[in-house]
Design a protein around this motif. Structure first.
Motif, PDB file in Angstrom:
ATOM      1  N   MET A 121       0.836  -1.199   0.000  1.00 49.53           N
ATOM      2  CA  MET A 121       0.000   0.000   0.000  1.00 49.53           C
ATOM      3  C   MET A 121       0.875   1.254   0.000  1.00 49.53           C
ATOM      4  O   MET A 121       0.558   2.248  -0.672  1.00 49.53           O
ATOM      5  CB  MET A 121      -0.942   0.005   1.200  1.00 49.53           C
ATOM      6  N   ASP A 122       1.969   1.215   0.737  1.00 44.61           N
ATOM      7  CA  ASP A 122       2.910   2.331   0.727  1.00 44.61           C
ATOM      8  C   ASP A 122       3.458   2.544  -0.683  1.00 44.61           C
ATOM      9  O   ASP A 122       3.567   3.678  -1.156  1.00 44.61           O
ATOM     10  CB  ASP A 122       4.047   2.062   1.716  1.00 44.61           C
TER      11      ASP A 122
ATOM     12  N   GLN B 111      -1.799  -1.437  14.611  1.00 48.46           N
ATOM     13  CA  GLN B 111      -2.191  -0.213  13.898  1.00 48.46           C
ATOM     14  C   GLN B 111      -3.214  -0.535  12.816  1.00 48.46           C
ATOM     15  O   GLN B 111      -4.171   0.222  12.597  1.00 48.46           O
ATOM     16  CB  GLN B 111      -0.966   0.470  13.273  1.00 48.46           C
ATOM     17  N   ARG B 112      -3.057  -1.665  12.149  1.00 49.32           N
ATOM     18  CA  ARG B 112      -3.997  -2.051  11.090  1.00 49.32           C
ATOM     19  C   ARG B 112      -5.350  -2.415  11.668  1.00 49.32           C
ATOM     20  O   ARG B 112      -6.401  -1.999  11.138  1.00 49.32           O
ATOM     21  CB  ARG B 112      -3.442  -3.246  10.290  1.00 49.32           C
ATOM     22  N   ILE B 113      -5.368  -3.167  12.750  1.00 52.11           N
ATOM     23  CA  ILE B 113      -6.628  -3.549  13.388  1.00 52.11           C
ATOM     24  C   ILE B 113      -7.396  -2.304  13.820  1.00 52.11           C
ATOM     25  O   ILE B 113      -8.628  -2.228  13.710  1.00 52.11           O
ATOM     26  CB  ILE B 113      -6.370  -4.482  14.591  1.00 52.11           C
TER      27      ILE B 113
ATOM     28  N   PRO C 265      -0.132   9.530   4.237  1.00 52.41           N
ATOM     29  CA  PRO C 265      -0.251   8.450   5.220  1.00 52.41           C
ATOM     30  C   PRO C 265      -1.221   7.376   4.726  1.00 52.41           C
ATOM     31  O   PRO C 265      -2.194   7.669   4.030  1.00 52.41           O
ATOM     32  CB  PRO C 265      -0.797   9.158   6.460  1.00 52.41           C
ATOM     33  N   CYS C 266      -0.945   6.123   5.090  1.00 51.64           N
ATOM     34  CA  CYS C 266      -1.760   4.996   4.620  1.00 51.64           C
ATOM     35  C   CYS C 266      -2.035   4.024   5.762  1.00 51.64           C
ATOM     36  O   CYS C 266      -1.242   3.896   6.695  1.00 51.64           O
ATOM     37  CB  CYS C 266      -1.021   4.208   3.522  1.00 51.64           C
ATOM     38  N   VAL C 267      -3.165   3.335   5.673  1.00 56.77           N
ATOM     39  CA  VAL C 267      -3.405   2.156   6.494  1.00 56.77           C
ATOM     40  C   VAL C 267      -2.635   1.017   5.845  1.00 56.77           C
ATOM     41  O   VAL C 267      -2.884   0.673   4.680  1.00 56.77           O
ATOM     42  CB  VAL C 267      -4.910   1.826   6.597  1.00 56.77           C
ATOM     43  N   LEU C 268      -1.691   0.438   6.564  1.00 57.07           N
ATOM     44  CA  LEU C 268      -0.792  -0.574   5.989  1.00 57.07           C
ATOM     45  C   LEU C 268      -1.217  -1.976   6.390  1.00 57.07           C
ATOM     46  O   LEU C 268      -1.515  -2.231   7.562  1.00 57.07           O
ATOM     47  CB  LEU C 268       0.655  -0.329   6.437  1.00 57.07           C
ATOM     48  N   GLY C 269      -1.229  -2.875   5.434  1.00 57.59           N
ATOM     49  CA  GLY C 269      -1.492  -4.284   5.719  1.00 57.59           C
ATOM     50  C   GLY C 269      -2.863  -4.731   5.277  1.00 57.59           C
ATOM     51  O   GLY C 269      -3.848  -3.996   5.374  1.00 57.59           O
TER      52      GLY C 269
END
Length: 369
Positions: free
Chosen positions: A137-138, A342-344, A360-364
Motif C-alpha cells: 500500500m505504501d 495499527q492495522r486492526i 499516510p496509509c493504512v498498511l497491511g
C-alpha cells in the motif's frame, strides 16, 4: 491479562537464518515484549529461498509452492509460541506477518516488492486473524515500501532528553534518526550482515562469523574497500531502500574480479565488516551527532562490528538496544506485531519521510480465519 492486549509479530529477514516470533502485550498503547521464539526453516526450504532471491526468472510454480510452504512455517512458529506460553488462539488479537522478502525493486518503472508466506494459510492453520502485506500500500502511494522498522523505533526508543540513533543490522542495515531538533528520518544504509554471511559460508561453510572472529583475524584491504564503496547507492539521498537484489554474492564477486589482485579470505571478511561499519557511520555523521547509538538485529552480537562502530563514533555511546529496554534480537518481529495493531485499529501510518509515500496509509491486508 485481557485478550485484546496480545499480538504476535513474525518475520524472516534478509539473513534468512530463521523465523523470529515475538509475543507483545500492549499497556497504555506501549508495547511490552512478553515472549519470543526462533523457529527454524527446513534446510530444503531455506536453500530454496536463497535460490529464489538469486534468480529473477523463477517459475510461478516455484514461487507459489514457496509461498505456501513459508506460510505453513510461519503458522507453525505462531502455534509454537502459543504452546510455549500456554495460550490459546483466542488469546491473540492478531498476527502481524512480514513474510519473507524475495524481491524488492522500488525504483524500476513499475516498482514492486514481493514477500512470500501466504497469510491465508497462516490464518487458517492458526485460527488467528492475520495482518500481512504491509509494504505494497505504501508503494501504491508512491513510496518504496521500506524501511518500516523506524516507525516502531520512534514509538519505543525516542527520548525527550537525548538524541538517539537506532541501527538495525540484519542482512541489510538501516538507521533511524531520533533527534530532538531535526526531523525523524530512517533509511537503509546498505549491507549489514548479508555480504559477511555470504563470504564466510562460501569459504568456511559457516552460517555467520561468530563475534566477528574471522574478520578480527584479518586486515582491512583499503583498495578493496574503495572498490566496494564505489557504488551509487551509498551516495543516493534518502528515502532509499535496498536488499539482496543489489548486495549479494554476484555483486561481491564482480567487485573482487575487477580489483586486479588477490586478497586472502580473512582480509576480505575484515573489509566486508568495515564496509558495513563505514556506510552506517557515514550515514549517521551526515545527519546528527547523537548521544547514543543503539544496535539491534544480529549485528549487535558481532563483537568486532560493535567495536568498530564505537571507534568510528567516538562522541556517542554505542550499545545494543538492550541498554534502553528492548532485546536486540526481537525488535523487527515486534515491529510487525505493533504494525498489526495499527492495522486492526485502522490507524494511518505516516511513512512519508521514510519511504517517500505521497500520503499516510493504512498498511497491511486483513485475513480472517
Amino acid at each position: 491479562m485481557t485478550r485484546s492486549a496480545f499480538y504476535i509479530g513474525i518475520i524472516s529477514g534478509t539473513s534468512i537464518d530463521a523465523v523470529d516470533c515475538a509475543l507483545l502485550q500492549f499497556k497504555d498503547d506501549q508495547p511490552q515484549l512478553s515472549a519470543t521464539l526462533s523457529y527454524p526453516y527446513s534446510p530444503s526450504l531455506r536453500q530454496s529461498i536463497f535460490e529464489m532471491c538469486a534468480n529473477e526468472s523463477n517459475s510461478l510454480k516455484v514461487l507459489g509452492t514457496a509461498d505456501v510452504e513459508i506460510g505453513r512455517t510461519f503458522a507453525a512458529a505462531a502455534l509454537a509460541i502459543l504452546e510455549q506460553e500456554k495460550l490459546q488462539p483466542t488469546d491473540i488479537t492478531a498476527i502481524g506477518s512480514h513474510g519473507q522478502t524475495v524481491f524488492h525493486h522500488p525504483l524500476q518503472p513499475t516498482p514492486f516488492t514481493t514477500q512470500l508466506g501466504d497469510p491465508n494459510v497462516i490464518a487458517q492453520l492458526t485460527g488467528i486473524t492475520t495482518v500481512a502485506d504491509f509494504r505494497r500500500m505504501d508503494m501504491a502511494a508512491g513510496g518504496q515500501g521500506a524501511p518500516l522498522a523506524p516507525l516502531f523505533h520512534q514509538q519505543v526508543f525516542k527520548s525527550d532528553q537525548f538524541d538517539r540513533v537506532i541501527v538495525n543490522v540484519g542482512g541489510i542495515a538501516n538507521i533511524s534518526i531520533l533527534a530532538r531538533n531535526i526531523p525523524f528520518i530512517g533509511f537503509d544504509t546498505g549491507p549489514g550482515n548479508v555480504l559477511m554471511d555470504y563470504w564466510i559460508n562460501e569459504t568456511q561453510q559457516l552460517i555467520y562469523d561468530e563475534s566477528g572472529k574471522l574478520a578480527s583475524s584479518g586486515s582491512i584491504n583499503s583498495k578493496l574497500l574503495d572498490r566496494l564503496l564505489d557504488e551509487d547507492y551509498f551516495q543516493r539521498p534518502a528515502p532509499k531502500s535496498t536488499g539482496r537484489e543489489m548486495f549479494n554474492g554476484n555483486w561481491l564477486r564482480s567487485k573482487l574480479a575487477h580489483l586486479g589482485e588477490s586478497v586472502n579470505v580473512a582480509d576480505i571478511q575484515a573489509t566486508l565488516l568495515e564496509l558495513t561499519a563505514v556506510t552506517v557511520t557515514d550515514a549517521i555523521n551526515k545527519s546528527v551527532k547523537p548521544d547514543g547509538v543503539y544496535v539491534c538485529g544480529g549485528g549487535a552480537y558481532n563483537t568486532r562490528l560493535m567495536s568498530r562502530l564505537s571507534e568510528l563514533l567516538p562522541y556517542s555511546e554505542v550499545n545494543s538496544t538492550a541498554a534502553i529496554g528492548f532485546a536486540p534480537d526481537w525488535v523487527e518481529a515486534a515491529t510487525f506485531a505493533w504494525l498489526a495493531k495499527q492495522r486492526i485499529e485502522e490507524i494511518r501510518i505516516d511513512a512519508r519521510l521514510l519511504t517517500g509515500a505521497s500520503r499516510p496509509c493504512v498498511l497491511g491486508g486483513l485475513f480472517l480465519p
